[in-house]
Design a protein around this motif. Structure first.
Motif, PDB file in Angstrom:
ATOM      1  N   LEU A   1       1.123  -1.112   0.452  1.00 44.12           N
ATOM      2  CA  LEU A   1      -0.255   0.094   0.282  1.00 44.12           C
ATOM      3  C   LEU A   1       0.918   1.416   0.003  1.00 44.12           C
ATOM      4  N   SER A   2       1.997   1.057   0.164  1.00 42.55           N
ATOM      5  CA  SER A   2       3.105   2.136  -0.035  1.00 42.55           C
ATOM      6  C   SER A   2       3.186   2.509  -1.671  1.00 42.55           C
ATOM      7  N   VAL A   3       3.074   1.411  -2.095  1.00 43.89           N
ATOM      8  CA  VAL A   3       3.245   1.780  -3.814  1.00 43.89           C
ATOM      9  C   VAL A   3       1.847   2.281  -3.718  1.00 43.89           C
ATOM     10  N   TYR A   4       1.339   0.926  -4.185  1.00 45.77           N
ATOM     11  CA  TYR A   4      -0.295   1.540  -5.008  1.00 45.77           C
ATOM     12  C   TYR A   4      -1.088   1.905  -3.861  1.00 45.77           C
ATOM     13  N   ARG A   5      -1.173   2.671  -4.700  1.00 36.62           N
ATOM     14  CA  ARG A   5      -2.147   4.536  -3.459  1.00 36.62           C
ATOM     15  C   ARG A   5      -3.522   4.757  -4.951  1.00 36.62           C
ATOM     16  N   SER A   6      -4.032   5.555  -4.294  1.00 33.82           N
ATOM     17  CA  SER A   6      -5.214   6.576  -4.714  1.00 33.82           C
ATOM     18  C   SER A   6      -4.634   7.657  -5.125  1.00 33.82           C
ATOM     19  N   GLU A   7      -3.578   8.684  -4.232  1.00 31.29           N
ATOM     20  CA  GLU A   7      -3.959   9.271  -4.240  1.00 31.29           C
ATOM     21  C   GLU A   7      -2.417  10.107  -6.345  1.00 31.29           C
ATOM     22  N   PRO A   8      -2.754  10.787  -6.926  1.00 30.19           N
ATOM     23  CA  PRO A   8      -2.216  10.977  -8.006  1.00 30.19           C
ATOM     24  C   PRO A   8      -0.530  11.944  -7.840  1.00 30.19           C
ATOM     25  N   THR A   9       0.423  11.609  -9.220  1.00 36.77           N
ATOM     26  CA  THR A   9       1.520  11.931  -9.267  1.00 36.77           C
ATOM     27  C   THR A   9       1.844  12.580  -9.856  1.00 36.77           C
ATOM     28  N   GLU A  10       2.494  13.506 -11.085  1.00 39.43           N
ATOM     29  CA  GLU A  10       3.435  13.794 -11.715  1.00 39.43           C
ATOM     30  C   GLU A  10       3.447  12.604 -12.621  1.00 39.43           C
ATOM     31  N   ALA A  11       3.395  11.239 -12.188  1.00 37.15           N
ATOM     32  CA  ALA A  11       3.706  10.377 -13.104  1.00 37.15           C
ATOM     33  C   ALA A  11       2.557  10.021 -13.862  1.00 37.15           C
ATOM     34  N   ASP A  12       1.518  10.219 -12.934  1.00 36.19           N
ATOM     35  CA  ASP A  12       0.214  10.281 -14.067  1.00 36.19           C
ATOM     36  C   ASP A  12      -0.084  10.985 -15.273  1.00 36.19           C
ATOM     37  N   ALA A  13       0.266  12.179 -15.278  1.00 39.37           N
ATOM     38  CA  ALA A  13       0.146  13.173 -16.606  1.00 39.37           C
ATOM     39  C   ALA A  13       1.339  12.741 -17.373  1.00 39.37           C
ATOM     40  N   ALA A  14       2.312  12.430 -17.067  1.00 43.66           N
ATOM     41  CA  ALA A  14       3.331  12.244 -18.085  1.00 43.66           C
ATOM     42  C   ALA A  14       3.354  11.169 -18.873  1.00 43.66           C
ATOM     43  N   LEU A  15       2.345   9.679 -18.076  1.00 45.68           N
ATOM     44  CA  LEU A  15       1.752   8.415 -18.850  1.00 45.68           C
ATOM     45  C   LEU A  15       1.129   8.513 -18.940  1.00 45.68           C
TER      46      LEU A  15
END
Length: 391
Positions: free
Chosen positions: A174-188
């Protein structure tokens, strides 16, 4: 139990469920005070698909051009060369997660280089080739202790092999798989040209047991009411030959007028780095995972931890660890049923309920608990003190 040195053998360094399980299990075992080392044949020389908080050994292997039998034989021999000396076998426990490692360990046992081994059966394939079937059977029958990630395969082993196995389950970090978005979301999103959606995620590439063809057929129906919908087909790294089934899937895409490419109706990503998977789950409106045969379905927990609703088959093992409200259950043989579930998962009120239930279900599965369930098997299969020779 005092700290053990555990050699964990998996079939490749690629992002497949069994490999991900092996790495996460080893990390959890190390956190419990053991020394777990994950091994895998590595013909690319690039190592494992992600960095791990445990020791890893990419076993020297040559690229193989030939049949699946040729490839599996070569990988078994890669392991036999690696563990050819007593020094290389300086572990208290040997634990195989597939037929390749299991066959290598069975041979090492007959050569008296190791005393016994543990085998986790994630799932059992139906091989038409007798050699592949024999290797799979041998890797199970010669193990001193059998483990499974779900009750489904414990029952199969009892009924078909006449042996007993224990359920060890799976986990999610759960420290890796989280619901809070990060900068990686927009890049992907930019990299793959994902629009306003909805985005349907399919994991496993073009593979029959993953039911990719049924997902494609269902998605084509969804597009009739959601013209901007996109299907992301991720993964696909496999030792088995899925060329024939892949050709059927691509023919179905063409027949449905579904173009494949960045920003198009269908986006085929290939294997996705571990670091990018949480973002991919968060960008997706639903994970479509109506598999025909599965060991557990690790990506189900990962998607739930990221807040992504999930569609699964109304079959074991999903019915073992998921309750009715946790996911949308479908008949994997009915594309119409899958399409209806895709549409249902897009209804805001239903999405909200599935997200809440998914968070709770994911939180109930920890890798620490999974590692703790391995203790009895390891205790039974560890080398006696008088057999152990540490340098």
């Amino acid at each position: 139990m005092t700290g053990l040195r555990i050699a964990i053998l998996t079939h490749s360094t690629n992002p497949r469920g069994g490999v991900a399980h092996s790495l996460a299990l080893a990390e959890a075992l190390c956190a419990l005070g053991h020394e777990a080392v994950v091994h895998a044949p590595d013909p690319t020389g690039r190592g494992f698909f992600r960095n791990a908080a445990c020791s890893t050994v990419p076993v020297a292997a040559q690229p193989i051009a030939g049949t699946t039998v040729d490839l599996v034989r070569a990988r078994i021999n890669d392991y036999l060369r690696h563990f050819a000396t007593p020094a290389a076998c300086d572990f208290d426990v040997f634990h195989a997660h597939d037929g390749i490692g299991g066959n290598a360990l069975a041979t090492l046992k007959h050569r008296r280089l190791i005393p016994r081994f543990v085998r986790t059966v994630h799932h059992v394939d139906s091989f038409s080739d007798p050699q592949l079937a024999e290797w799979q059977d041998r890797s199970i029958r010669e193990a001193a202790r059998l483990l499974c990630v779900s009750r489904t395969w414990v029952d199969w082993i009892r009924n078909d092999i006449g042996a007993e196995a224990a359920v060890v389950g799976n986990g999610v970090d759960l420290s890796v798989y989280r619901s809070e978005p990060t900068e990686a979301d927009a890049a992907l999103r930019e990299r793959w040209g994902l629009g306003s959606g909805p985005v349907i995620l399919c994991i496993g590439g073009f593979e029959e047991r993953k039911n990719t063809l049924g997902i494609i057929t269902a998605f084509a129906r969804l597009r009739e009411s959601h013209s901007q919908a996109q299907l992301v087909i991720a993964g696909g790294a496999s030792l088995l030959d899925h060329a024939y089934y892949s050709a059927r899937c691509r023919a179905a895409l063409a027949a449905a007028g579904l173009a494949v490419g960045r920003g198009l109706a269908v986006v085929e990503t290939g294997p996705v780095p571990q670091a990018e998977m949480p973002a991919l789950y968060r960008l997706s409106d639903v994970l479509a995972f109506p598999s025909r045969k599965e060991g557990f379905g690790l990506c189900v927990l990962e998607a739930m931890a990221c807040g992504t609703p999930v569609i699964v088959s109304r079959l074991p093992p999903f019915t073992e660890y998921l309750a009715e409200g946790d996911a949308l259950f479908v008949d994997p043989a009915e594309p119409g049923d899958i399409a209806d579930a895709m549409a249902s998962a897009l209804i805001p009120s239903r999405r909200g309920r599935l997200r809440v239930a998914g968070f709770a279900r994911a939180a109930a599965h920890s890798w620490r608990a999974c590692a703790e369930r391995h203790r009895d098997a390891y205790a039974a299969c560890a080398r006696p003190i008088e057999e152990t020779t540490h340098a």
